[in-house]
Design an enzyme around this catalytic site. Structure first.
Site, short mmCIF file in Angstrom:
data_model
loop_
_atom_site.label_atom_id
_atom_site.label_comp_id
_atom_site.label_asym_id
_atom_site.label_seq_id
_atom_site.Cartn_x
_atom_site.Cartn_y
_atom_site.Cartn_z
N LEU A 138 0.83 -1.20 0.00
CA LEU A 138 0.00 0.00 0.00
C LEU A 138 0.87 1.26 0.00
CD1 LEU A 138 -2.81 1.32 0.14
CD2 LEU A 138 -2.63 1.22 2.65
N PRO A 141 6.66 5.47 -1.96
CA PRO A 141 7.71 6.42 -1.57
C PRO A 141 7.18 7.82 -1.27
CG PRO A 141 8.48 5.04 -3.37
CD PRO A 141 7.03 4.69 -3.17
N HIS A 143 3.71 8.49 -0.86
CA HIS A 143 2.34 8.44 -0.33
C HIS A 143 2.26 7.44 0.81
CE1 HIS A 143 1.85 10.08 -4.43
NE2 HIS A 143 0.94 10.85 -3.84
N ILE A 170 7.86 -2.35 3.03
CA ILE A 170 6.98 -3.51 2.99
C ILE A 170 7.58 -4.67 3.78
CG2 ILE A 170 5.70 -5.06 1.49
CD1 ILE A 170 5.04 -2.05 1.12
N GLU A 371 1.25 1.57 10.05
CA GLU A 371 -0.21 1.34 10.15
C GLU A 371 -0.93 2.57 10.69
OE1 GLU A 371 -1.04 -1.38 8.84
OE2 GLU A 371 0.47 -2.90 9.24
N GLY A 372 -0.42 3.75 10.35
CA GLY A 372 -1.00 5.00 10.83
C GLY A 372 -0.15 5.59 11.95
N HIS A 374 1.07 8.15 15.06
CA HIS A 374 0.41 8.64 16.28
C HIS A 374 -0.48 9.84 15.96
CE1 HIS A 374 0.11 9.37 20.64
NE2 HIS A 374 0.30 10.65 20.37
#
Length: 392
Positions: A138, A141, A143, A170, A371-372, A374
């Site tokens: 997903l 570089p 985004h 990844i 994964e997002g 903080h």
């Protein structure tokens, strides 16, 4: 390597809330980590290598896709069992948990949820055993936090599509047999594709020089006019809903996982503080050390209770992405702080490989970001409670 003497803190008797299946799953992984991970992980971390020999036993333990139905090779377990298994893996090392999280939440989950019956039967059983390993493409570089801006794309050509683009950061990429890749079609709609190693033009260069997640294999996915059969496109999802739902599944596992790292740091610091003598008595007897330990166990206990409640909601199909986001952010923040405080209690010994604390601290700097971040998770909660989107 010091003997693995880990004892799990359970200040509020949370074990009483768990079923026999939960306890069996957790304890099996805990003992496996003590036997197979703890004796070797420091060496692999120092060498920046992934211990590939553990893949088979991870599959045998059921750590790949524990919640996937048994008919597809999964464990058929509930979400609390899955969380506890991730907690114990990350107690060993974040890189080991990352490998299992990617396999279960980011590869098997989308194939099970959005794939065709033929795709499920072809891929899931071999992924469950570890015969095949997968990765999730997903992040690009340019985004990361804004996946909607991705430029990886494909065009149709007969019974194939031609895929071009690149993905970065990844996990599992260097040794993955398949990649679940998110790319835009000719109408700029995001779709999922299963790309297999060996397809011409598909390469996975390894990322070198990491100071964090050193025992995890990280790489890029590069697609140079890769011919992917149309039958490899996930048929049952379009748009960002696909990858974001995968991220929710992975974030849930992370919320549990990093508490394992926090518990290991706390347990190490507590034991060291009782044994380390300064000024004629153990440093555990000094007020400032007790404050650090008391705050550690308090935050661990709060996070354990949040994770358990989230697991109950997930089992009931009620957990929202925003609730999962909050748990991921909270767990990562308190684990990162606990690792730093534990390092301070260990003093100079805290930076050595004799103890796991510095390794956990470095790993958690990645986990609090992937994964997002903080900050992104703060804004997800902010949007959920105000109804106003700060991303625009």
């Amino acid at each position: 390597m010091l003997k693995d003497l880990f004892q799990s803190p359970d200040y509020f008797a949370i074990d009483d809330l768990l079923t026999e299946e939960h306890l069996l799953a957790r304890d099996a992984v805990r003992q496996w980590v003590k036997k197979e991970v703890s004796p070797v992980i420091e060496d692999y971390c120092q060498r920046a290598a992934f211990p590939t020999q553990i893949i088979d036993s991870l599959g045998q333990l059921g750590c790949f896709g524990p919640t996937i139905p048994v008919e597809y090779g999964g464990g058929g377990m509930d979400h609390i069992a899955y969380g506890l298994m991730m907690q114990e893996l990350e107690r060993g090392d974040s890189g080991i948990r990352s490998t299992a999280s990617v396999q279960g939440s980011l590869v098997m989950y989308p194939i099970f949820t959005f794939g065709s019956e033929a795709q499920k039967k072809k891929y899931l059983p071999k992924l469950a055993t570890g015969e095949w390993m997968g990765c999730f493409g997903l992040t690009e570089p340019d985004h990361g936090s804004n996946p909607a801006g991705m430029i990886t794309h494909y065009r149709e050509e007969g019974d194939h599509v031609i895929l071009n683009g690149a993905k970065m950061w990844i996990s599992n990429a260097p040794f993955a047999d398949i990649a679940v890749v998110w790319a835009k079609d000719e109408s700029d709609t995001i779709r999922g594709l299963i790309v297999e190693r060996g397809m011409e033009g598909f390469t996975t260069p390894e990322t070198k020089g990491k100071w964090s997640l050193r025992a995890s294999a990280t790489g890029e996915l590069v697609f140079d006019n890769v011919k992917v059969p149309k039958e490899n496109i996930l048929p049952n999802v379009k748009g960002l809903k696909g990858p974001l739902s995968c991220l929710s599944s992975a974030r849930y596992g992370i919320a549990w996982g990093v508490i394992g790292a926090a518990m290991d740091c706390y347990d190490t610091a507590l034991r060291y503080a009782k044994e380390r003598v300064q000024f004629g008595r153990p440093i555990a007897g000094f007020q400032l050390t007790q404050q650090k330990l008391a705050e550690m166990i308090t935050e661990i206990t709060k996070a354990q209770l949040m994770n358990w409640r989230l697991g109950v909601l997930k089992n009931e199909g009620k957990a929202t992405p925003a609730q999962i986001s909050m748990a991921k952010r909270n767990s990562c923040r308190i684990a990162t702080n606990i690792a730093r405080e534990a390092r301070s209690i260990l003093g100079g010994m805290g930076i050595t490989g004799e103890f796991p604390v510095m390794r956990h601290m470095m790993n958690l700097e990645s986990v609090i970001t992937y994964e997002g971040t903080h900050e992104i998770h703060l804004l997800i909660t902010g949007m959920d409670v105000t109804g106003l989107d700060a991303f625009k």
